[in-house]
Design a protein around this motif. Structure first.
Motif, short mmCIF file in Angstrom:
data_model
loop_
_atom_site.label_atom_id
_atom_site.label_comp_id
_atom_site.label_asym_id
_atom_site.label_seq_id
_atom_site.Cartn_x
_atom_site.Cartn_y
_atom_site.Cartn_z
N MET A 91 0.81 -1.20 0.00
CA MET A 91 0.00 0.00 0.00
C MET A 91 0.86 1.27 0.00
SD MET A 91 -3.43 0.25 0.14
CE MET A 91 -4.06 -1.01 1.25
N SER A 92 1.96 1.23 0.75
CA SER A 92 2.77 2.44 0.93
C SER A 92 3.44 2.89 -0.35
CB SER A 92 3.83 2.21 2.02
OG SER A 92 4.70 1.16 1.64
N SER A 93 3.60 1.99 -1.32
CA SER A 93 4.28 2.35 -2.56
C SER A 93 3.30 2.79 -3.64
CB SER A 93 5.10 1.15 -3.07
OG SER A 93 4.26 0.05 -3.35
N SER A 94 2.04 2.93 -3.29
CA SER A 94 1.03 3.33 -4.26
C SER A 94 0.41 4.66 -3.89
CB SER A 94 -0.08 2.27 -4.34
OG SER A 94 -0.95 2.38 -3.23
N ALA A 95 -0.35 5.22 -4.84
CA ALA A 95 -1.02 6.50 -4.59
C ALA A 95 -2.15 6.36 -3.58
CB ALA A 95 -1.56 7.06 -5.91
N LEU A 96 -2.55 5.13 -3.25
CA LEU A 96 -3.56 4.93 -2.21
C LEU A 96 -3.09 5.48 -0.88
CD1 LEU A 96 -4.70 1.28 -3.05
CD2 LEU A 96 -5.98 3.38 -3.49
N ALA A 97 -1.77 5.45 -0.66
CA ALA A 97 -1.21 5.98 0.58
C ALA A 97 -1.34 7.50 0.64
CB ALA A 97 0.25 5.57 0.71
N LYS A 98 -1.60 8.12 -0.50
CA LYS A 98 -1.76 9.57 -0.55
C LYS A 98 -3.23 9.98 -0.55
CE LYS A 98 2.46 9.90 -3.35
NZ LYS A 98 3.04 10.33 -4.65
N GLY A 99 -4.11 9.00 -0.36
CA GLY A 99 -5.52 9.29 -0.28
C GLY A 99 -6.30 9.08 -1.56
N GLU A 100 -5.65 8.56 -2.59
CA GLU A 100 -6.37 8.33 -3.84
C GLU A 100 -7.41 7.22 -3.65
OE1 GLU A 100 -5.08 8.41 -8.38
OE2 GLU A 100 -4.36 6.58 -7.41
N SER A 101 -8.57 7.38 -4.24
CA SER A 101 -9.63 6.38 -4.12
C SER A 101 -9.32 5.17 -4.99
CB SER A 101 -10.96 6.98 -4.55
OG SER A 101 -10.97 7.23 -5.95
N LEU A 102 -9.97 4.06 -4.66
CA LEU A 102 -9.82 2.86 -5.48
C LEU A 102 -10.34 3.10 -6.89
CD1 LEU A 102 -10.83 0.07 -2.94
CD2 LEU A 102 -8.59 0.32 -4.03
N TYR A 103 -11.41 3.87 -7.01
CA TYR A 103 -11.97 4.18 -8.33
C TYR A 103 -10.96 4.92 -9.19
CZ TYR A 103 -15.06 5.97 -11.98
OH TYR A 103 -15.62 6.28 -13.19
N ASP A 104 -10.34 5.97 -8.63
CA ASP A 104 -9.37 6.74 -9.40
C ASP A 104 -8.15 5.89 -9.75
OD1 ASP A 104 -11.08 8.84 -9.13
OD2 ASP A 104 -9.74 10.12 -7.95
N THR A 105 -7.70 5.10 -8.78
CA THR A 105 -6.56 4.21 -9.04
C THR A 105 -6.88 3.26 -10.18
OG1 THR A 105 -5.89 4.31 -6.71
CG2 THR A 105 -5.01 2.51 -8.02
N ALA A 106 -8.11 2.74 -10.17
CA ALA A 106 -8.52 1.80 -11.23
C ALA A 106 -8.55 2.47 -12.59
CB ALA A 106 -9.89 1.22 -10.89
N ARG A 107 -9.10 3.69 -12.66
CA ARG A 107 -9.18 4.39 -13.94
C ARG A 107 -7.79 4.64 -14.51
NH1 ARG A 107 -13.78 6.84 -15.88
NH2 ARG A 107 -12.43 7.11 -17.70
N GLN A 162 -8.82 -5.40 2.40
CA GLN A 162 -10.19 -5.08 2.82
C GLN A 162 -11.21 -5.84 1.98
OE1 GLN A 162 -10.66 -0.83 2.68
NE2 GLN A 162 -9.16 -0.45 4.29
N SER A 163 -12.17 -6.47 2.67
CA SER A 163 -13.24 -7.19 1.98
C SER A 163 -14.02 -6.24 1.08
CB SER A 163 -14.19 -7.82 3.00
OG SER A 163 -13.52 -8.79 3.78
N GLY A 164 -14.32 -6.70 -0.13
CA GLY A 164 -15.09 -5.90 -1.07
C GLY A 164 -14.29 -4.88 -1.85
N SER A 165 -13.01 -4.74 -1.54
CA SER A 165 -12.20 -3.71 -2.18
C SER A 165 -11.94 -3.99 -3.65
CB SER A 165 -10.86 -3.57 -1.44
OG SER A 165 -10.22 -4.84 -1.36
N VAL A 166 -11.77 -5.25 -4.01
CA VAL A 166 -11.49 -5.58 -5.42
C VAL A 166 -12.71 -5.29 -6.28
CG1 VAL A 166 -10.75 -7.37 -7.03
CG2 VAL A 166 -9.77 -7.29 -4.73
N LYS A 167 -13.89 -5.59 -5.77
CA LYS A 167 -15.11 -5.25 -6.49
C LYS A 167 -15.24 -3.74 -6.67
CE LYS A 167 -20.13 -5.94 -6.53
NZ LYS A 167 -20.43 -4.52 -6.85
N GLU A 168 -14.94 -3.00 -5.61
CA GLU A 168 -14.99 -1.54 -5.70
C GLU A 168 -14.00 -1.03 -6.74
OE1 GLU A 168 -14.18 2.42 -2.87
OE2 GLU A 168 -14.28 0.41 -1.97
N PHE A 169 -12.82 -1.61 -6.77
CA PHE A 169 -11.81 -1.24 -7.75
C PHE A 169 -12.30 -1.54 -9.16
CE2 PHE A 169 -8.28 -2.37 -10.49
CZ PHE A 169 -7.35 -1.35 -10.28
N SER A 170 -12.93 -2.69 -9.33
CA SER A 170 -13.35 -3.12 -10.67
C SER A 170 -14.36 -2.16 -11.29
CB SER A 170 -13.96 -4.53 -10.61
OG SER A 170 -15.23 -4.52 -9.98
#
Length: 335
Positions: free
Chosen positions: A80-96, A111-119
């Motif tokens: 997690m620390s090496s990604s923009a998620l550590a800077k507060g980016e949402s899973l949706y934005d990361t996915a796009r 986190q449960s359900g996170s992969v679906k949210e990302f998709s």
């Protein structure tokens, strides 16, 4: 699911018996490439985004190797620390963003359900590599594939088999997903063996019982592991609120050759999703079983590559083209 092309693989709930059969048929086709007897370049130029935000060795490397064996390229993000998620980016934005760099994404997240949210933000197929304590569909598929192959070798079938699941059944996402797949078969006996506090979730038990299977819930190995398949899991210490709480259960269920000989059938197949905890205070699956021919844990690993190759070929729509892009292997290959 009748057509895999372009679709996400997020849950075993998407898969009926026909879909499972299609995946297994495709996995069987991958054997010469996984064994390095032939090469295929069917995904030459394609890119896998291998995004693992939770610690992983086998699953991450297996996904990457499977894609490479089909001729594709792999780009990895780990932690997690090496990604923009550590800077507060949402899973949706990361996915796009990341789906614009890849043709398919394999993802693990704590986190449960996170992969679906990302998709929901991804423009390319997403394959769930494990989301918290929720699901691990590709592990369940490789486990089921292994069970089928192991039982076929002894002229048995999944229908009417006896499977004993042992260990942390509360947090073990592998047994959750595998149970849901097995629920589609007939007349299976499930022995669910765990400390009471780590029992299989009620909703999973209900799925099995409502499908007409026999379910035995117990905290004792004795008398309950004379099964066709013995599936052990480690204590999922990363799911507990503290290390001290996890330590309360470490080492409660152990299997070695002596226990196997005393309580199991002579042909009981031993499975484990790995890693097995070989520390002395745990040692859930003793190394004295390494020479036992019924120890299938390393065959599971090899089957995992086949299943993940199949899923890539199916989701990218090239399962019927694999052999058309094959060539010989020129380097020294393993025996």
């Amino acid at each position: 699911m009748t057509d895999f092309t372009g679709n996400h693989i997020l849950s075993v709930n998407q898969l009926d018996r026909d879909a499972i059969a299609k995946i297994f048929e495709t996995a069987n086709m991958m054997l010469p490439y996984a064994q390095r007897k032939k090469r295929t370049h069917v995904l030459d130029g394609a890119i896998l985004g291998n995004m693992f935000f939770e610690a992983s060795t086998r699953t991450r490397v297996s996904f990457g190797s499977a894609f490479n064996l089909l001729g594709g390229f792999v780009r990895e993000t780990t932690g997690m620390s090496s990604s923009a998620l550590a800077k507060g980016e949402s899973l949706y934005d990361t996915a796009r963003v990341l789906s614009s760099y890849a043709d398919v994404i394999a993802m693990r997240h704590p986190q449960s359900g996170s992969v679906k949210e990302f998709s929901e933000g991804s423009m390319v197929p997403v394959i769930n590599g494990g989301d918290g304590a929720n699901e691990h569909p590709t592990q369940a598929l490789l486990d089921l594939y292994t069970i089928e192959k192991e039982l076929t070798a002894s002229l048995q079938t999944i229908d009417k088999m006896h499977i004993a699941m042992v260990g942390d059944l509360k947090h073990g996402r592998t047994v959750h997903s595998l149970s849901k797949l097995l629920a589609q078969y007939k007349n299976i006996t499930f022995s669910l063996i765990s400390p009471k506090a780590l029992a299989m979730p009620d909703e999973i038990v209900s799925v099995l019982e409502n499908a007409g299977h026999k379910v035995i819930i117990t905290d004792s190995i004795e008398g309950n592991v004379d099964a066709d398949i013995l599936y052990l899991t480690r204590i999922q210490e990363e799911r507990f609120t503290s290390q001290e709480e996890a330590d309360l259960y470490r080492g409660q269920f152990r299997l070695n050759q002596q226990i196997y000989t005393k309580h199991c059938k002579s042909n009981t197949v031993i499975m484990h999703p790995l890693p097995r905890d070989s520390r002395s205070d745990a040692n859930e699956l003793d190394t004295d079983l390494n020479l036992n021919p019924n120890l299938a844990i390393f065959r599971q690993v090899e089957n995992g590559v086949l299943i993940r190759m199949a899923l890539f070929a199916l989701t990218l729509g090239v399962s019927d083209q694999v052999s058309k892009h094959e060539s010989d292997v020129h380097w020294f290959s393993r025996k």
